[in-house]
Write a protein that holds these residues in place. Structure first.
Motif, PDB file in Angstrom:
ATOM      1  N   PHE A 147       1.770   0.697   9.874  1.00 16.18           N
ATOM      2  CA  PHE A 147       0.570   0.356   9.107  1.00 16.18           C
ATOM      3  C   PHE A 147      -0.087  -0.876   9.717  1.00 16.18           C
ATOM      4  O   PHE A 147       0.577  -1.886   9.934  1.00 16.18           O
ATOM      5  N   VAL A 148      -1.382  -0.786   9.961  1.00 17.66           N
ATOM      6  CA  VAL A 148      -2.119  -1.923  10.520  1.00 17.66           C
ATOM      7  C   VAL A 148      -3.294  -2.236   9.594  1.00 17.66           C
ATOM      8  O   VAL A 148      -4.383  -1.706   9.761  1.00 17.66           O
ATOM      9  N   PRO A 149      -3.079  -3.095   8.571  1.00 21.13           N
ATOM     10  CA  PRO A 149      -4.180  -3.412   7.659  1.00 21.13           C
ATOM     11  C   PRO A 149      -5.242  -4.276   8.334  1.00 21.13           C
ATOM     12  O   PRO A 149      -5.031  -4.781   9.440  1.00 21.13           O
ATOM     13  N   GLY A 150      -6.375  -4.430   7.640  1.00 20.52           N
ATOM     14  CA  GLY A 150      -7.473  -5.234   8.183  1.00 20.52           C
ATOM     15  C   GLY A 150      -8.764  -4.452   8.115  1.00 20.52           C
ATOM     16  O   GLY A 150      -8.763  -3.233   8.212  1.00 20.52           O
ATOM     17  N   CYS A 151      -9.858  -5.157   7.925  1.00 22.94           N
ATOM     18  CA  CYS A 151     -11.144  -4.478   7.793  1.00 22.94           C
ATOM     19  C   CYS A 151     -12.192  -5.184   8.658  1.00 22.94           C
ATOM     20  O   CYS A 151     -12.983  -5.955   8.142  1.00 22.94           O
ATOM     21  N   PRO A 152     -12.214  -4.917   9.970  1.00 21.42           N
ATOM     22  CA  PRO A 152     -11.187  -4.155  10.703  1.00 21.42           C
ATOM     23  C   PRO A 152     -10.066  -5.098  11.127  1.00 21.42           C
ATOM     24  O   PRO A 152     -10.228  -6.306  11.078  1.00 21.42           O
ATOM     25  N   PRO A 153      -8.922  -4.542  11.580  1.00 24.96           N
ATOM     26  CA  PRO A 153      -7.920  -5.408  12.200  1.00 24.96           C
ATOM     27  C   PRO A 153      -8.542  -6.031  13.442  1.00 24.96           C
ATOM     28  O   PRO A 153      -9.262  -5.353  14.168  1.00 24.96           O
ATOM     29  N   ASP A 156      -7.126  -8.635  18.676  1.00 23.73           N
ATOM     30  CA  ASP A 156      -5.822  -9.184  19.082  1.00 23.73           C
ATOM     31  C   ASP A 156      -4.682  -8.529  18.320  1.00 23.73           C
ATOM     32  O   ASP A 156      -3.591  -8.335  18.861  1.00 23.73           O
ATOM     33  N   ALA A 157      -4.943  -8.205  17.042  1.00 27.94           N
ATOM     34  CA  ALA A 157      -3.912  -7.546  16.239  1.00 27.94           C
ATOM     35  C   ALA A 157      -3.673  -6.131  16.761  1.00 27.94           C
ATOM     36  O   ALA A 157      -2.517  -5.689  16.878  1.00 27.94           O
ATOM     37  N   ILE A 158      -4.756  -5.435  17.088  1.00 28.06           N
ATOM     38  CA  ILE A 158      -4.614  -4.074  17.624  1.00 28.06           C
ATOM     39  C   ILE A 158      -3.884  -4.114  18.967  1.00 28.06           C
ATOM     40  O   ILE A 158      -3.012  -3.295  19.240  1.00 28.06           O
ATOM     41  N   TRP A 159      -4.229  -5.107  19.777  1.00 29.55           N
ATOM     42  CA  TRP A 159      -3.560  -5.242  21.073  1.00 29.55           C
ATOM     43  C   TRP A 159      -2.069  -5.512  20.893  1.00 29.55           C
ATOM     44  O   TRP A 159      -1.235  -4.962  21.610  1.00 29.55           O
ATOM     45  N   HIS A 160      -1.722  -6.357  19.925  1.00 27.86           N
ATOM     46  CA  HIS A 160      -0.311  -6.631  19.635  1.00 27.86           C
ATOM     47  C   HIS A 160       0.418  -5.323  19.298  1.00 27.86           C
ATOM     48  O   HIS A 160       1.502  -5.051  19.834  1.00 27.86           O
ATOM     49  N   ASN A 174       2.216  -6.903  10.140  1.00 26.97           N
ATOM     50  CA  ASN A 174       2.014  -7.934   9.123  1.00 26.97           C
ATOM     51  C   ASN A 174       2.046  -9.352   9.703  1.00 26.97           C
ATOM     52  O   ASN A 174       1.551 -10.287   9.107  1.00 26.97           O
ATOM     53  N   GLU A 175       2.650  -9.484  10.878  1.00 22.80           N
ATOM     54  CA  GLU A 175       2.684 -10.799  11.521  1.00 22.80           C
ATOM     55  C   GLU A 175       1.300 -11.207  12.007  1.00 22.80           C
ATOM     56  O   GLU A 175       1.022 -12.391  12.173  1.00 22.80           O
ATOM     57  N   VAL A 176       0.433 -10.245  12.251  1.00 19.58           N
ATOM     58  CA  VAL A 176      -0.834 -10.566  12.915  1.00 19.58           C
ATOM     59  C   VAL A 176      -2.074 -10.155  12.130  1.00 19.58           C
ATOM     60  O   VAL A 176      -3.196 -10.493  12.523  1.00 19.58           O
ATOM     61  N   THR A 177      -1.914  -9.428  11.036  1.00 17.06           N
ATOM     62  CA  THR A 177      -3.096  -9.010  10.277  1.00 17.06           C
ATOM     63  C   THR A 177      -2.734  -8.849   8.807  1.00 17.06           C
ATOM     64  O   THR A 177      -1.571  -8.942   8.436  1.00 17.06           O
ATOM     65  N   ARG A 178      -3.764  -8.661   7.971  1.00 22.34           N
ATOM     66  CA  ARG A 178      -3.537  -8.527   6.534  1.00 22.34           C
ATOM     67  C   ARG A 178      -4.679  -7.710   5.949  1.00 22.34           C
ATOM     68  O   ARG A 178      -5.657  -7.419   6.638  1.00 22.34           O
ATOM     69  N   PHE A 179      -4.562  -7.361   4.653  1.00 21.03           N
ATOM     70  CA  PHE A 179      -5.645  -6.652   3.980  1.00 21.03           C
ATOM     71  C   PHE A 179      -6.924  -7.486   4.083  1.00 21.03           C
ATOM     72  O   PHE A 179      -6.888  -8.705   3.902  1.00 21.03           O
ATOM     73  N   GLY A 180      -8.044  -6.826   4.333  1.00 22.24           N
ATOM     74  CA  GLY A 180      -9.308  -7.560   4.430  1.00 22.24           C
ATOM     75  C   GLY A 180      -9.463  -8.272   5.756  1.00 22.24           C
ATOM     76  O   GLY A 180     -10.550  -8.398   6.269  1.00 22.24           O
TER      77      GLY A 180
ATOM     78  N   GLN B 125       0.612 -10.487   2.579  1.00 30.77           N
ATOM     79  CA  GLN B 125       1.003 -10.600   3.978  1.00 30.77           C
ATOM     80  C   GLN B 125       2.378 -11.253   4.107  1.00 30.77           C
ATOM     81  O   GLN B 125       3.243 -10.798   4.849  1.00 30.77           O
ATOM     82  N   ARG B 126       2.585 -12.319   3.323  1.00 28.38           N
ATOM     83  CA  ARG B 126       3.858 -13.044   3.377  1.00 28.38           C
ATOM     84  C   ARG B 126       5.036 -12.195   2.934  1.00 28.38           C
ATOM     85  O   ARG B 126       6.141 -12.321   3.445  1.00 28.38           O
ATOM     86  N   CYS B 127       4.782 -11.354   1.917  1.00 23.05           N
ATOM     87  CA  CYS B 127       5.876 -10.559   1.355  1.00 23.05           C
ATOM     88  C   CYS B 127       6.066  -9.234   2.100  1.00 23.05           C
ATOM     89  O   CYS B 127       6.828  -8.375   1.646  1.00 23.05           O
ATOM     90  N   GLY B 128       5.348  -9.059   3.203  1.00 21.84           N
ATOM     91  CA  GLY B 128       5.554  -7.851   4.008  1.00 21.84           C
ATOM     92  C   GLY B 128       4.899  -6.601   3.444  1.00 21.84           C
ATOM     93  O   GLY B 128       5.326  -5.488   3.744  1.00 21.84           O
ATOM     94  N   VAL B 129       3.877  -6.790   2.611  1.00 19.41           N
ATOM     95  CA  VAL B 129       3.182  -5.618   2.047  1.00 19.41           C
ATOM     96  C   VAL B 129       2.114  -5.170   3.043  1.00 19.41           C
ATOM     97  O   VAL B 129       1.029  -5.732   3.092  1.00 19.41           O
ATOM     98  N   ASP B 130       2.449  -4.161   3.865  1.00 14.78           N
ATOM     99  CA  ASP B 130       1.427  -3.648   4.778  1.00 14.78           C
ATOM    100  C   ASP B 130       0.837  -2.346   4.250  1.00 14.78           C
ATOM    101  O   ASP B 130      -0.097  -1.801   4.806  1.00 14.78           O
ATOM    102  N   HIS B 131       1.383  -1.835   3.153  1.00 12.92           N
ATOM    103  CA  HIS B 131       0.765  -0.722   2.427  1.00 12.92           C
ATOM    104  C   HIS B 131       1.406  -0.647   1.047  1.00 12.92           C
ATOM    105  O   HIS B 131       2.440  -1.263   0.804  1.00 12.92           O
ATOM    106  N   VAL B 132       0.759   0.076   0.141  1.00 14.54           N
ATOM    107  CA  VAL B 132       1.241   0.178  -1.228  1.00 14.54           C
ATOM    108  C   VAL B 132       1.858   1.560  -1.424  1.00 14.54           C
ATOM    109  O   VAL B 132       1.204   2.573  -1.187  1.00 14.54           O
ATOM    110  N   ARG B 133       3.116   1.576  -1.842  1.00  9.24           N
ATOM    111  CA  ARG B 133       3.841   2.855  -1.893  1.00  9.24           C
ATOM    112  C   ARG B 133       3.637   3.630  -3.179  1.00  9.24           C
ATOM    113  O   ARG B 133       4.007   4.783  -3.267  1.00  9.24           O
ATOM    114  N   VAL B 134       3.078   2.971  -4.199  1.00  2.13           N
ATOM    115  CA  VAL B 134       2.824   3.679  -5.459  1.00  2.13           C
ATOM    116  C   VAL B 134       1.356   4.121  -5.490  1.00  2.13           C
ATOM    117  O   VAL B 134       0.526   3.539  -4.808  1.00  2.13           O
ATOM    118  N   PRO B 135       1.036   5.156  -6.294  1.00  4.70           N
ATOM    119  CA  PRO B 135      -0.368   5.572  -6.353  1.00  4.70           C
ATOM    120  C   PRO B 135      -1.224   4.507  -7.035  1.00  4.70           C
ATOM    121  O   PRO B 135      -0.759   3.833  -7.956  1.00  4.70           O
TER     122      PRO B 135
END
Lengths: 181, 243
Positions: A147-153, A156-160, A174-180, B125-135
């Motif tokens: 999973f690569v979150p980010g809008c957009p990632p 550098d995150a994509i390259w990682h 998660n080390e290099v990107t986050r939601f939003g 991000q800190r807690c390692g949530v890269d996606h949500v597993r519940v609907p």
């Protein structure tokens, strides 16, 4: 070059997204040359190939699953790609496309094709895929590996992520990107 | 919920946190000692300067001799206490809590006024949530924009009640309260009347500052409100030409 080296095959597609994640991928700039030496892009909006090969090493999906075609593509990618990557918030959590889930599908379609149209209001049915009642993230339809979150990632995150994949490791984005992002 | 008052006369205790021998005043909570010693514990409802709420459960820690987890914000240190702030089990619980928060209401970071300044976003991000597993619940909540300066978006609220406490304990106005249960739980102003009609709100904006997400914001911060007024330009240009 020391003889033929097995190159990693990569396929990408965008489902219900804005193509911004693909643009961010192109933003890795000169690193594209390094990528081109190690990777074969076998299917993507960025190349000419018209069909997804039977076996692909890495599949990258941008966008959420909003139509029957999106669902079909997600399932096809899953069945043919050894490793499937959700790239960007739309693929990872539904993001903006999923905001229509707060309304009934009929209301959304009416709003777009009747209420806001001044001439020939008509709901398109031919040549366009049918919308699903609920927009889902890719992993809501098929299992996803990375999973690569980010809008957009960020590029550098994509390259990682790509570097880790090319090195044979499973990246933790998660080390290099986050939601939003 | 204030902690029970400590016995008079400060006593110093020694305890073990993550294998480190630390000393602390016996009036301190585990999270206070951890913050003093740069031991990271995620938290959402806890904020220094306000009373303890103990609602978010993100600061749960393992305490030796206790079969259940304890919240670090509402547990006072004791002599000889053995505390573990990080383990596979704790990481699993914390990740799940953040995922449930993200799934409950609308937390689309990319179109939030607090994108980049949000504690929930960085916690994920800190807690390692890269996606949500519940609907996702896909529920619509109201937005109260009736106040002349501020806006309350229930869709972004995580019910940490920092606003409730800062308004009551620091500003002394007690405009905010919590109404309802479960997913219907809402922050309300003045017995659930529109914020703009509130007779107790002083408009101080403290709630805006302590809100960890984009639930309480100042008007004029959303993309749609960034309207430019360029009316002056043709008027001034015409006048100059006429000269």
């Amino acid at each position: 070059m020391n003889g033929p080296v097995k190159r990693i095959t990569v396929a990408t597609a965008w489902l219900d997204g804005c193509s911004g994640c693909h643009m961010s991928l192109l933003d890795i700039d000169q690193r594209l040359l390094e990528l081109a030496q190690k990777v074969d892009v076998v299917y993507s909006p960025l190349v000419d190939a018209k069909s997804l090969p039977a076996e692909v090493d890495v599949g990258i999906l941008e966008g959420s699953v909003s139509t029957e075609e999106d669902l079909h593509k997600a399932q096809l990618f899953r069945s043919r790609c050894r490793l499937l990557v959700s790239l960007g918030d739309c693929a990872v959590n539904g993001n903006v496309p999923a905001m229509r889930n707060l309304f009934k599908l009929d209301e959304v379609v009416d709003r777009a094709y009747r209420e806001n149209v001044s001439t020939h209001p008509v709901i398109p049915v031919h040549g366009v895929p049918a919308l699903l009642p609920t927009v889902r993230p890719v992993h809501g339809c098929v299992p996803v590996d990375v999973f690569v979150p980010g809008c957009p990632p960020r590029a550098d995150a994509i390259w990682h992520v790509l570097s880790e994949l090319m090195a044979g490791r499973t990246p933790d984005a998660n080390e290099v990107t986050r939601f939003g992002a | 919920m204030p902690l029970p008052s400590a016995p008079t006369g400060v006593r110093v205790v020694t305890l073990d946190i993550d294998g480190r021998a630390l000393s602390a005043r016996d009036s301190e909570s585990i999270i206070e000692v951890c913050r003093d010693n740069d031991i990271p514990i995620p938290s959402l409802c806890y904020v220094e300067g306000l009373s303890v709420w103990g609602a978010c459960r993100l600061c749960m820690v393992e305490v030796g001799g206790q079969p259940r987890l304890l919240s670090a914000c509402s547990t006072r240190v004791a002599d000889g206490m053995q505390v573990n702030t990080d383990s596979e089990r704790l990481r699993r619980y914390r990740r799940t809590i953040v995922e449930l928060l993200l799934a409950e209401r609308n937390h689309v970071c990319s179109v939030c006024v607090s994108n980049g300044h949000c504690e929930l976003q960085s916690l994920a991000q800190r807690c390692g949530v890269d996606h949500v597993r519940v609907p996702y619940r896909q529920q619509r909540y109201a937005v109260d924009g009736s106040h002349e300066s501020f806006r309350l978006d229930h869709n972004r609220c995580v019910l940490c009640a920092r606003c409730v406490r800062v308004c009551d304990e620091i500003e002394g106005a007690h405009t905010w309260d919590v109404m309802g249960r479960g997913a219907d739980c809402l922050i309300v102003s003045d017995l659930a009347r529109p914020w703009g009609d509130s007779e107790t709100c002083t408009g101080c904006g403290k709630c805006i500052q302590v809100c960890p997400t984009g639930a309480l914001v100042r008007h004029g911060t959303s993309v749609g409100e960034m309207v430019k007024d360029q009316q002056f330009l043709p008027i001034l240009a015409r006048r100059r030409q006429a000269r």
